[in-house]
Design an enzyme around this catalytic site. Structure first.
Site, PDB file in Angstrom:
ATOM      1  N   GLY A  13      42.743  42.350  28.256  1.00 35.57           N
ATOM      2  CA  GLY A  13      43.798  41.411  27.896  1.00 35.57           C
ATOM      3  C   GLY A  13      44.902  41.269  28.924  1.00 35.57           C
ATOM      4  O   GLY A  13      46.025  40.885  28.586  1.00 35.57           O
ATOM      5  N   THR A  17      40.497  36.297  32.805  1.00 38.91           N
ATOM      6  CA  THR A  17      39.809  35.007  32.703  1.00 38.91           C
ATOM      7  C   THR A  17      40.630  33.879  33.320  1.00 38.91           C
ATOM      8  O   THR A  17      40.085  33.030  34.046  1.00 38.91           O
ATOM      9  CB  THR A  17      39.483  34.698  31.233  1.00 38.91           C
ATOM     10  OG1 THR A  17      38.652  35.745  30.713  1.00 38.91           O
ATOM     11  CG2 THR A  17      38.751  33.366  31.099  1.00 38.91           C
ATOM     12  N   LYS A  33      30.153  35.330  34.433  1.00 39.22           N
ATOM     13  CA  LYS A  33      30.478  36.556  33.695  1.00 39.22           C
ATOM     14  C   LYS A  33      29.158  37.131  33.199  1.00 39.22           C
ATOM     15  O   LYS A  33      28.564  36.599  32.248  1.00 39.22           O
ATOM     16  CB  LYS A  33      31.411  36.269  32.522  1.00 39.22           C
ATOM     17  CG  LYS A  33      31.757  37.541  31.749  1.00 39.22           C
ATOM     18  CD  LYS A  33      33.054  37.422  30.994  1.00 39.22           C
ATOM     19  CE  LYS A  33      33.427  38.776  30.373  1.00 39.22           C
ATOM     20  NZ  LYS A  33      34.793  38.795  29.854  1.00 39.22           N
ATOM     21  N   GLY A 106      34.393  40.830  35.113  1.00 37.26           N
ATOM     22  CA  GLY A 106      33.929  41.970  34.346  1.00 37.26           C
ATOM     23  C   GLY A 106      34.527  42.007  32.954  1.00 37.26           C
ATOM     24  O   GLY A 106      35.354  41.165  32.585  1.00 37.26           O
ATOM     25  N   ALA A 107      34.093  42.976  32.176  1.00 31.18           N
ATOM     26  CA  ALA A 107      34.635  43.204  30.839  1.00 31.18           C
ATOM     27  C   ALA A 107      35.594  44.383  30.905  1.00 31.18           C
ATOM     28  O   ALA A 107      35.177  45.503  31.204  1.00 31.18           O
ATOM     29  CB  ALA A 107      33.503  43.491  29.855  1.00 31.18           C
ATOM     30  N   GLY A 108      36.882  44.125  30.661  1.00 37.29           N
ATOM     31  CA  GLY A 108      37.851  45.220  30.716  1.00 37.29           C
ATOM     32  C   GLY A 108      38.036  45.759  32.121  1.00 37.29           C
ATOM     33  O   GLY A 108      38.080  45.005  33.094  1.00 37.29           O
ATOM     34  N   PRO A 188      52.160  33.206  36.404  1.00 39.59           N
ATOM     35  CA  PRO A 188      53.222  33.403  35.406  1.00 39.59           C
ATOM     36  C   PRO A 188      52.749  33.098  33.993  1.00 39.59           C
ATOM     37  O   PRO A 188      51.719  32.451  33.771  1.00 39.59           O
ATOM     38  CB  PRO A 188      54.289  32.401  35.843  1.00 39.59           C
ATOM     39  CG  PRO A 188      53.506  31.297  36.494  1.00 39.59           C
ATOM     40  CD  PRO A 188      52.360  31.984  37.196  1.00 39.59           C
ATOM     41  N   THR A 190      52.798  31.138  30.565  1.00 40.35           N
ATOM     42  CA  THR A 190      53.004  29.732  30.250  1.00 40.35           C
ATOM     43  C   THR A 190      52.583  29.476  28.810  1.00 40.35           C
ATOM     44  O   THR A 190      51.715  30.170  28.278  1.00 40.35           O
ATOM     45  CB  THR A 190      52.204  28.821  31.193  1.00 40.35           C
ATOM     46  OG1 THR A 190      52.448  27.451  30.842  1.00 40.35           O
ATOM     47  CG2 THR A 190      50.715  29.094  31.094  1.00 40.35           C
TER      48      THR A 190
END
Length: 214
Positions: A13, A17, A33, A106-108, A188, A190
């Site tokens: 998170g 992406t 991905k 990647g994942a995480g 940044p 948004t």
């Protein structure tokens, strides 16, 4: 072989992406991905595809699409399958553009397990990719950033640099100094992430990316 760029994060998170979309747009690269978990929440491939403006980039289908919003090894275990790194490497060769980069997400983070034996870091090494590290500023982010940097240094994986997200903080300068990896740029916060925003951020990242990849 053209450039392979693997986008990893200091955690889940942190903005991988959106960063992947901006980097793909900046380089007119292809996006892939390899492993998508949490299908009920949509796919990162669909997100990136919807944010690109250039007419060159191709977003390739995932090697694995798994339902559970969990680490790849656990999501695969729940579906009674095993993620095979050899298949990922085979598809990477198939998807690699001749004269443009392939941006992989990647994942995480680095030590997310992709199966019972291998981690994301092992995949990066096998792909012979260069890494972009995505980081945000939050309580504990310095520790996560430096652990990521130290692991990459220990294994000798080539690193392009850092892309920071969220609110600006002086921690960014410290992380750059302590890691020795350059700051590629920052994306940044948004309220609206759309094609115009990605195109704008891609232009801001473009000079640094092309310089560091030269």
């Amino acid at each position: 072989m053209s450039e392979r760029i693997f986008i990893t994060g200091t955690g889940t998170g942190v903005g991988k992406t959106i960063t992947a979309a901006c980097v793909t747009e900046a380089l007119a690269a292809d996006y892939w991905k390899p492993i998508q978990t949490g299908l009920m929440e949509g796919t990162d491939t669909d997100t990136v595809s919807s944010l690109l403006s250039n007419k060159v980039s191709v977003c390739h289908p995932e090697a694995w699409r798994l339902q559970a919003p969990a680490s790849p090894h656990l999501a695969a275990r729940l579906e009674h399958c095993t993620i095979d790194m050899a298949r990922i490497l085979q598809l990477a060769d198939q998807y690699q553009p001749v004269s443009r980069p392939l941006v992989m997400e990647g994942a995480g983070g680095l030590m997310v397990p992709i199966n019972e034996e291998l981690f994301t870091l092992d995949l990066i090494v096998a792909l012979k990719a260069r890494v972009l590290i995505v980081a945000q500023n939050y309580l504990g982010s310095i520790n996560h950033a430096m652990l990521t940097a130290k692991m990459l240094q220990h294994t000798g994986v080539p690193v392009i640099g850092w892309v920071f997200g969220g609110d600006h903080h002086s921690n960014e300068d410290d992380v750059v100094k302590w890691s020795g990896y350059p700051k590629v740029g920052r994306i940044p916060l948004t309220d609206t992430v759309d094609k115009a925003f990605v195109q704008q951020q891609a232009q801001l990242l473009s000079t640094s990316l092309h310089s560091l990849l030269a």
